[in-house]
Scaffold this motif. Structure first.
Motif, PDB file in Angstrom:
ATOM      1  N   TYR A   1     -95.999   5.638   2.733  1.00  0.00           N
ATOM      2  CA  TYR A   1     -94.895   5.076   1.957  1.00  0.00           C
ATOM      3  C   TYR A   1     -93.554   5.302   2.649  1.00  0.00           C
ATOM      4  O   TYR A   1     -92.668   4.450   2.591  1.00  0.00           O
ATOM      5  CB  TYR A   1     -94.870   5.699   0.561  1.00  0.00           C
ATOM      6  N   VAL A   2     -93.394   6.454   3.292  1.00  0.00           N
ATOM      7  CA  VAL A   2     -92.146   6.723   4.013  1.00  0.00           C
ATOM      8  C   VAL A   2     -91.945   5.695   5.118  1.00  0.00           C
ATOM      9  O   VAL A   2     -90.850   5.148   5.292  1.00  0.00           O
ATOM     10  CB  VAL A   2     -92.152   8.155   4.591  1.00  0.00           C
ATOM     11  N   VAL A   3     -93.008   5.415   5.867  1.00  0.00           N
ATOM     12  CA  VAL A   3     -92.916   4.430   6.945  1.00  0.00           C
ATOM     13  C   VAL A   3     -92.673   3.039   6.376  1.00  0.00           C
ATOM     14  O   VAL A   3     -91.873   2.267   6.913  1.00  0.00           O
ATOM     15  CB  VAL A   3     -94.189   4.449   7.808  1.00  0.00           C
ATOM     16  N   PHE A   4     -93.365   2.706   5.288  1.00  0.00           N
ATOM     17  CA  PHE A   4     -93.174   1.392   4.677  1.00  0.00           C
ATOM     18  C   PHE A   4     -91.721   1.201   4.245  1.00  0.00           C
ATOM     19  O   PHE A   4     -91.115   0.150   4.497  1.00  0.00           O
ATOM     20  CB  PHE A   4     -94.106   1.247   3.469  1.00  0.00           C
ATOM     21  N   LEU A   5     -91.159   2.202   3.587  1.00  0.00           N
ATOM     22  CA  LEU A   5     -89.765   2.109   3.148  1.00  0.00           C
ATOM     23  C   LEU A   5     -88.834   1.926   4.334  1.00  0.00           C
ATOM     24  O   LEU A   5     -87.930   1.073   4.316  1.00  0.00           O
ATOM     25  CB  LEU A   5     -89.390   3.369   2.367  1.00  0.00           C
ATOM     26  N   ALA A   6     -89.055   2.718   5.382  1.00  0.00           N
ATOM     27  CA  ALA A   6     -88.188   2.639   6.558  1.00  0.00           C
ATOM     28  C   ALA A   6     -88.301   1.279   7.238  1.00  0.00           C
ATOM     29  O   ALA A   6     -87.289   0.684   7.640  1.00  0.00           O
ATOM     30  CB  ALA A   6     -88.539   3.759   7.536  1.00  0.00           C
ATOM     31  N   GLU A   7     -89.524   0.766   7.389  1.00  0.00           N
ATOM     32  CA  GLU A   7     -89.727  -0.527   8.048  1.00  0.00           C
ATOM     33  C   GLU A   7     -89.001  -1.645   7.312  1.00  0.00           C
ATOM     34  O   GLU A   7     -88.311  -2.472   7.925  1.00  0.00           O
ATOM     35  CB  GLU A   7     -91.229  -0.849   8.105  1.00  0.00           C
ATOM     36  N   ASN A   8     -89.162  -1.699   6.001  1.00  0.00           N
ATOM     37  CA  ASN A   8     -88.588  -2.806   5.242  1.00  0.00           C
ATOM     38  C   ASN A   8     -87.071  -2.706   5.128  1.00  0.00           C
ATOM     39  O   ASN A   8     -86.372  -3.709   5.255  1.00  0.00           O
ATOM     40  CB  ASN A   8     -89.230  -2.856   3.856  1.00  0.00           C
ATOM     41  N   VAL A   9     -86.571  -1.512   4.880  1.00  0.00           N
ATOM     42  CA  VAL A   9     -85.117  -1.357   4.789  1.00  0.00           C
ATOM     43  C   VAL A   9     -84.474  -1.605   6.146  1.00  0.00           C
ATOM     44  O   VAL A   9     -83.392  -2.211   6.229  1.00  0.00           O
ATOM     45  CB  VAL A   9     -84.770   0.049   4.259  1.00  0.00           C
ATOM     46  N   LYS A  10     -85.128  -1.183   7.222  1.00  0.00           N
ATOM     47  CA  LYS A  10     -84.607  -1.451   8.569  1.00  0.00           C
ATOM     48  C   LYS A  10     -84.516  -2.951   8.819  1.00  0.00           C
ATOM     49  O   LYS A  10     -83.520  -3.445   9.352  1.00  0.00           O
ATOM     50  CB  LYS A  10     -85.528  -0.793   9.604  1.00  0.00           C
TER      51      LYS A  10
ATOM     52  N   CYS B   1     -92.629  13.409   5.448  1.00  0.00           N
ATOM     53  CA  CYS B   1     -91.652  12.722   6.303  1.00  0.00           C
ATOM     54  C   CYS B   1     -91.859  13.116   7.761  1.00  0.00           C
ATOM     55  O   CYS B   1     -91.732  12.273   8.659  1.00  0.00           O
ATOM     56  CB  CYS B   1     -90.239  13.056   5.848  1.00  0.00           C
ATOM     57  N   ALA B   2     -92.208  14.377   8.005  1.00  0.00           N
ATOM     58  CA  ALA B   2     -92.433  14.831   9.375  1.00  0.00           C
ATOM     59  C   ALA B   2     -93.625  14.116   9.997  1.00  0.00           C
ATOM     60  O   ALA B   2     -93.589  13.725  11.169  1.00  0.00           O
ATOM     61  CB  ALA B   2     -92.651  16.341   9.394  1.00  0.00           C
ATOM     62  N   VAL B   3     -94.699  13.928   9.225  1.00  0.00           N
ATOM     63  CA  VAL B   3     -95.858  13.197   9.731  1.00  0.00           C
ATOM     64  C   VAL B   3     -95.465  11.773  10.085  1.00  0.00           C
ATOM     65  O   VAL B   3     -95.852  11.236  11.129  1.00  0.00           O
ATOM     66  CB  VAL B   3     -97.002  13.214   8.696  1.00  0.00           C
ATOM     67  N   ALA B   4     -94.682  11.128   9.205  1.00  0.00           N
ATOM     68  CA  ALA B   4     -94.246   9.757   9.466  1.00  0.00           C
ATOM     69  C   ALA B   4     -93.375   9.674  10.711  1.00  0.00           C
ATOM     70  O   ALA B   4     -93.460   8.718  11.486  1.00  0.00           O
ATOM     71  CB  ALA B   4     -93.484   9.218   8.251  1.00  0.00           C
ATOM     72  N   VAL B   5     -92.543  10.684  10.925  1.00  0.00           N
ATOM     73  CA  VAL B   5     -91.643  10.684  12.085  1.00  0.00           C
ATOM     74  C   VAL B   5     -92.388  10.971  13.379  1.00  0.00           C
ATOM     75  O   VAL B   5     -92.133  10.352  14.421  1.00  0.00           O
ATOM     76  CB  VAL B   5     -90.516  11.713  11.870  1.00  0.00           C
ATOM     77  N   LEU B   6     -93.344  11.886  13.327  1.00  0.00           N
ATOM     78  CA  LEU B   6     -94.002  12.358  14.545  1.00  0.00           C
ATOM     79  C   LEU B   6     -95.143  11.473  15.012  1.00  0.00           C
ATOM     80  O   LEU B   6     -95.506  11.505  16.192  1.00  0.00           O
ATOM     81  CB  LEU B   6     -94.521  13.784  14.335  1.00  0.00           C
ATOM     82  N   ILE B   7     -95.752  10.696  14.121  1.00  0.00           N
ATOM     83  CA  ILE B   7     -96.928   9.902  14.503  1.00  0.00           C
ATOM     84  C   ILE B   7     -96.577   8.424  14.456  1.00  0.00           C
ATOM     85  O   ILE B   7     -96.539   7.822  13.387  1.00  0.00           O
ATOM     86  CB  ILE B   7     -98.117  10.195  13.570  1.00  0.00           C
ATOM     87  N   PRO B   8     -96.329   7.808  15.610  1.00  0.00           N
ATOM     88  CA  PRO B   8     -95.976   6.381  15.619  1.00  0.00           C
ATOM     89  C   PRO B   8     -97.143   5.471  15.265  1.00  0.00           C
ATOM     90  O   PRO B   8     -96.947   4.383  14.740  1.00  0.00           O
ATOM     91  CB  PRO B   8     -95.494   6.153  17.055  1.00  0.00           C
ATOM     92  N   ARG B   9     -98.381   5.879  15.597  1.00  0.00           N
ATOM     93  CA  ARG B   9     -99.551   5.064  15.281  1.00  0.00           C
ATOM     94  C   ARG B   9    -100.086   5.415  13.896  1.00  0.00           C
ATOM     95  O   ARG B   9    -101.221   5.815  13.707  1.00  0.00           O
ATOM     96  CB  ARG B   9    -100.643   5.265  16.328  1.00  0.00           C
ATOM     97  N   LEU B  10     -99.245   5.250  12.904  1.00  0.00           N
ATOM     98  CA  LEU B  10     -99.634   5.639  11.556  1.00  0.00           C
ATOM     99  C   LEU B  10    -100.718   4.739  10.983  1.00  0.00           C
ATOM    100  O   LEU B  10    -101.424   5.121  10.054  1.00  0.00           O
ATOM    101  CB  LEU B  10     -98.409   5.632  10.632  1.00  0.00           C
ATOM    102  N   ASP B  11    -100.869   3.529  11.546  1.00  0.00           N
ATOM    103  CA  ASP B  11    -101.950   2.659  11.088  1.00  0.00           C
ATOM    104  C   ASP B  11    -103.304   3.297  11.367  1.00  0.00           C
ATOM    105  O   ASP B  11    -104.228   3.204  10.544  1.00  0.00           O
ATOM    106  CB  ASP B  11    -101.844   1.288  11.753  1.00  0.00           C
ATOM    107  N   LEU B  12    -103.423   3.957  12.512  1.00  0.00           N
ATOM    108  CA  LEU B  12    -104.669   4.636  12.831  1.00  0.00           C
ATOM    109  C   LEU B  12    -104.853   5.893  11.993  1.00  0.00           C
ATOM    110  O   LEU B  12    -105.980   6.253  11.645  1.00  0.00           O
ATOM    111  CB  LEU B  12    -104.721   4.979  14.316  1.00  0.00           C
TER     112      LEU B  12
END
Length: 384
Positions: free
Chosen positions: A50-59, A283-294
């Motif tokens: 969810y953290v990544v989703f929020l960041a992607e869409n707001v960005k 948030c740290a997991v979302a920041v540190l792992i770019p391949r979050l889809d995997l």
């Protein structure tokens, strides 16, 4: 069973306690710890997504529309410096961090019922707009590839199980309903709606965008029209509120253990600090792992398949073995558990291999593969 209002981990522990095997009876407490471990991993995995989703869409809303409107009109300069003007996705994640911390300070699910209703309504409106956009210019299905490589199927399994699995939230929701007899009806309605949305949106989305489709279909919407930008804002609001619902389960498991030996006057402060640290970890997991889809597929294959496919049928066999279960029930339970084990093994192998040896993946674009997790329990919460 004379016990009532059991959580998932207590249910597994009690099933082992009343089961036929002495070895399981002596280690019934292990069931609670195992389930709690997988629940924490799964639910915090939801929160990281969810953290990544929020960041992607707001960005995309901020940079794709607002900055383009305010920037000077210079085509050559824009084409050469667009990357330099782009703010790192991780900055947006960190901007959400204090708001997420404040959100999880709400400790009672009942206090979130109104926000959950608004979240469901906002996502429902967003879906209507998305549907009316993707039905345009649908590609002829005969032009699409009929099959993909076998390694895509374990990835799909993990992602699909991750998306549908919400068993950790089901029992807490049922235990807190005023009329628990209506919960099965609410759950069935919610699951039916979600399954219909998943299948139809996935099919139409792929027919509309083909291989260009992104993990979150909201990221495929036009960036130059406010109608479709508002969809991203509405859906982000829904996901933001849903974060607290997914966060509830790991908080209920970890925080009591963290505050059990603290003096009464410090308990509230200690709990708030623990809640904030848990949010920081997602948030740290979302920041540190770019391949979050995997990571989504990995968590789905390991944790979600265990919780949703492997343990429930085994619990049914252990609990009701004295009631002369029919061969059909035993076969059904074993079959479901086997599917879970196969998905666990193949999904784990493929995702770990892809994480270690990514197949021609550009790191900068890796975060575009984040799936929209419209969890079934989001809609169930709104039916309370």
């Amino acid at each position: 069973m004379k016990k009532s209002s059991l959580g998932y981990s207590d249910t597994v522990s009690y099933a082992m306690e009343v089961g036929p095997l002495t070895a399981l009876q002596k280690r019934a407490s292990w069931g609670r710890y195992i389930v709690d471990f997988f629940l924490v991993i799964t639910q915090l995995g939801f929160c990281s997504v969810y953290v990544v989703f929020l960041a992607e869409n707001v960005k995309q809303v901020h940079e794709g529309f607002l900055e383009n409107k305010t920037a000077p009109i210079n085509v050559s300069a824009a084409s050469s410096s667009s990357e330099k003007r782009s703010t790192d996705l991780r900055i947006y994640m960190l901007c959400f961090l204090p708001f997420l911390i404040l959100l999880v300070f709400i400790r009672d699910l009942k206090s979130l019922s109104f926000l959950s209703l608004l979240a469901n309504l906002s996502m429902a409106v967003s879906l209507v707009i998305i549907y009316q956009y993707i039905v345009r210019d649908i590609v002829d299905p005969r032009k699409l590839p009929p099959m993909v490589g076998w390694k895509k199927y374990p990835l799909f399994f993990g992602t699909a199980i991750f998306a549908f699995e919400g068993i950790g939230v089901v029992l807490p929701l049922e235990n807190r309903m005023k009329d628990t007899t209506r919960f099965p009806q609410a759950l069935n309605i919610g699951m039916g709606i979600v399954m219909t949305l998943y299948i139809s949106l996935a099919t139409l989305g792929y027919l509309r965008f083909g291989d260009e489709i992104k993990g979150s279909i909201t990221l495929n919407l036009p960036q130059d029209r406010w109608l479709y930008q508002s969809v991203k804002i509405l859906y982000s609001f829904g996901i933001f509120v849903t974060y607290s619902i997914q966060y509830y389960v790991p908080a209920e498991i970890l925080i009591p253990a963290a505050t059990s030996k603290v003096e009464q006057k410090w308990k509230l402060l200690c709990e708030l600090v623990a809640r904030a640290l848990l949010v920081c970890s997602t948030c740290a997991v979302a920041v540190l792992i770019p391949r979050l889809d995997l990571v989504i597929s990995f968590v789905g294959a390991v944790s979600s398949s265990t919780l949703a496919l492997i343990l429930p049928p085994l619990v049914e066999i252990l609990t009701f073995y004295k009631e002369n279960l029919s061969l059909w029930t035993i076969f059904k339970d074993v079959f479901i558990a086997v599917i879970g084990v196969v998905g666990f093994l193949t999904g784990t192998y493929v995702t770990v291999e892809e994480i270690i040896y990514p197949a021609s993946t550009v790191l900068a674009n890796a975060t575009e593969s984040i799936p929209v997790d419209l969890n079934a329990t989001n809609l169930v919460a709104g039916l309370k």
